[in-house]
Design an enzyme around this catalytic site. Structure first.
Site, mmCIF file in Angstrom:
data_model
loop_
_atom_site.group_PDB
_atom_site.id
_atom_site.type_symbol
_atom_site.label_atom_id
_atom_site.label_comp_id
_atom_site.label_asym_id
_atom_site.label_seq_id
_atom_site.Cartn_x
_atom_site.Cartn_y
_atom_site.Cartn_z
ATOM 1 N N MET A 27 -32.140 7.253 82.290
ATOM 2 C CA MET A 27 -31.396 8.400 81.753
ATOM 3 C C MET A 27 -31.983 8.830 80.408
ATOM 4 O O MET A 27 -31.344 9.563 79.646
ATOM 5 C CB MET A 27 -29.919 8.056 81.611
ATOM 6 C CG MET A 27 -29.278 7.732 82.964
ATOM 7 S SD MET A 27 -27.535 8.154 83.076
ATOM 8 C CE MET A 27 -26.855 7.104 81.836
ATOM 9 N N ALA A 29 -33.719 8.690 76.454
ATOM 10 C CA ALA A 29 -33.568 8.011 75.157
ATOM 11 C C ALA A 29 -34.246 6.645 75.287
ATOM 12 O O ALA A 29 -33.634 5.594 75.071
ATOM 13 C CB ALA A 29 -32.104 7.898 74.739
ATOM 14 N N LEU A 30 -35.512 6.713 75.660
ATOM 15 C CA LEU A 30 -36.249 5.508 76.079
ATOM 16 C C LEU A 30 -36.426 4.507 74.942
ATOM 17 O O LEU A 30 -36.645 4.874 73.798
ATOM 18 C CB LEU A 30 -37.616 5.911 76.634
ATOM 19 C CG LEU A 30 -37.572 6.844 77.852
ATOM 20 C CD1 LEU A 30 -38.980 7.192 78.311
ATOM 21 C CD2 LEU A 30 -36.783 6.240 79.006
ATOM 22 N N HIS A 31 -36.306 3.229 75.297
ATOM 23 C CA HIS A 31 -36.507 2.134 74.344
ATOM 24 C C HIS A 31 -37.350 1.059 75.018
ATOM 25 O O HIS A 31 -37.785 1.242 76.175
ATOM 26 C CB HIS A 31 -35.159 1.600 73.851
ATOM 27 C CG HIS A 31 -34.197 1.263 74.964
ATOM 28 N ND1 HIS A 31 -34.428 0.262 75.872
ATOM 29 C CD2 HIS A 31 -33.010 1.828 75.333
ATOM 30 C CE1 HIS A 31 -33.428 0.181 76.724
ATOM 31 N NE2 HIS A 31 -32.551 1.140 76.432
ATOM 32 N N HIS A 34 -36.618 0.038 78.682
ATOM 33 C CA HIS A 34 -37.224 0.914 79.691
ATOM 34 C C HIS A 34 -38.728 0.636 79.802
ATOM 35 O O HIS A 34 -39.289 0.594 80.888
ATOM 36 C CB HIS A 34 -37.025 2.385 79.305
ATOM 37 C CG HIS A 34 -35.604 2.822 79.217
ATOM 38 N ND1 HIS A 34 -35.010 3.196 78.035
ATOM 39 C CD2 HIS A 34 -34.641 2.946 80.166
ATOM 40 C CE1 HIS A 34 -33.755 3.554 78.265
ATOM 41 N NE2 HIS A 34 -33.497 3.404 79.540
ATOM 42 N N GLY A 144 -33.063 -2.965 85.518
ATOM 43 C CA GLY A 144 -32.819 -4.020 84.536
ATOM 44 C C GLY A 144 -31.595 -4.854 84.885
ATOM 45 O O GLY A 144 -30.595 -4.331 85.396
ATOM 46 N N GLN A 150 -24.770 -2.810 88.689
ATOM 47 C CA GLN A 150 -25.554 -1.696 89.233
ATOM 48 C C GLN A 150 -26.710 -2.230 90.081
ATOM 49 O O GLN A 150 -26.936 -1.790 91.208
ATOM 50 C CB GLN A 150 -26.083 -0.853 88.065
ATOM 51 C CG GLN A 150 -27.140 0.159 88.437
ATOM 52 C CD GLN A 150 -27.556 0.998 87.241
ATOM 53 O OE1 GLN A 150 -26.778 1.815 86.771
ATOM 54 N NE2 GLN A 150 -28.753 0.826 86.745
ATOM 55 N N SER A 183 -29.589 2.625 75.161
ATOM 56 C CA SER A 183 -29.645 3.974 74.578
ATOM 57 C C SER A 183 -28.395 4.223 73.746
ATOM 58 O O SER A 183 -28.422 4.956 72.767
ATOM 59 C CB SER A 183 -29.762 5.024 75.679
ATOM 60 O OG SER A 183 -30.893 4.745 76.473
#
Ligand code: AMP
Length: 273
Positions: A27, A29-31, A34, A144, A150, A183
């Protein structure tokens, strides 16, 4: 790196690939969490496709859909630098139409834990993941363990709908202080971040306790609770890999999950034992 904005562009791009495709849905707002999925996908596939789509159907009314962090320019740069092959960034109307069929999360697995506190959330998650799977047609898809329920539900959907996709479970990436990257961490003030650290601390402490021989779930939960006094806890759960409550820790088949609010921010974290 190709940037694909429409489903048609993606489908044409995909048709021309004969090699092994790895897929990382996000989704944005990559960190570094990810990025760890992307790195693994790069190692295990010839072509890596990443999607960035803030999926409206997985947010409940009153949740943070509108304010969910959006950093598309920075995300595009991160993706370019990471060396992926294609980035899929669709608009909502590329993905959804009015009054359409959707995937229903299972009545038990989809409505416990996160699903209990966010009823209907997993209908949205499974619907978007199925759509993306059908568009990207990946050989391997990377998720993840941070979003444990999920991940378990996506594995289940892949199995029961006979999807020929390998779901790859990726380890949780944390800050040096233990805080699981998310995020949503950008919502946290300095003070709140300090409080949030109690979540990961309580999990590492529980793991230590278990390593020293404690297997009693009730006692372990009590220990965790002590660390979380300053937070508003949604749940502390100790379950097996099928998300069934257990009384005793079973090594190799237990997960401790926590969901808690720090101010207005809802955080989840877990540890797989
Ligand atoms: P999101 O953008 O939050 O929907 O996450 C996209 C994917 O990245 C999901 O499979 C998440 O489980 C995974 N992810 C998010 N945070 C982390 C983390 N800290 N470590 C590993 N994977 C993560």
């Amino acid at each position: 790196m190709q940037i694909l904005k429409s489903t048609e562009e993606l489908q044409i791009y995909r048709k021309n690939i004969q090699k092994k495709v790895g897929f990382v849905p996000t989704m944005g707002a990559l960190h570094n969490g990810h990025l760890s999925l992307i790195d693994r996908a790069k190692k295990e596939n010839d072509i890596v496709i990443v999607s960035i789509f803030v999926n409206p159907t997985q947010f409940l009314p009153g949740e943070d859909f509108e304010s969910y962090p959006k950093k598309i320019e920075a995300d595009i740069e991160i993706c370019k630098r990471s060396g992926i092959d294609a980035l899929f960034i669709p608009a909502i109307n590329q993905i959804y139409s009015k009054d359409e069929p959707k995937v229903c999360a299972p009545k038990v697995l989809g409505y416990t834990l996160e699903g209990y506190h966010r009823p209907g959330h997993f209908d949205g998650v499974l619907s978007i993941v199925l759509k993306l799977f059908n568009l990207v047609k990946p050989h391997n898809a990377y998720f993840g363990k941070k979003d444990a329920q999920q991940l378990i539900l996506i594995k289940k959907m892949t199995k029961v709908f006979f999807l020929d996709i390998n779901i790859v479970e990726c380890e949780i990436v944390r800050e040096a202080n233990g805080l699981a990257l998310s995020s949503r961490n950008t919502y946290l003030s300095k003070e709140e971040k300090k409080k949030a650290l109690n979540i990961s601390k309580s999990l590492t402490n529980a793991a230590k306790l278990i390593r020293s021989g404690q297997k009693d779930v009730k006692l372990i939960k009590q220990e965790i609770q002590k660390h979380l006094k300053s937070l508003e806890v949604d749940y502390i759960a100790i379950v097996d890999r099928d998300l069934k409550e257990i009384d005793q820790i079973i090594s190799g088949n237990s997960i401790i999950l926590i969901a808690a609010r720090v101010g207005k921010t809802r955080l989840i974290d877990n540890i797989w034992l």
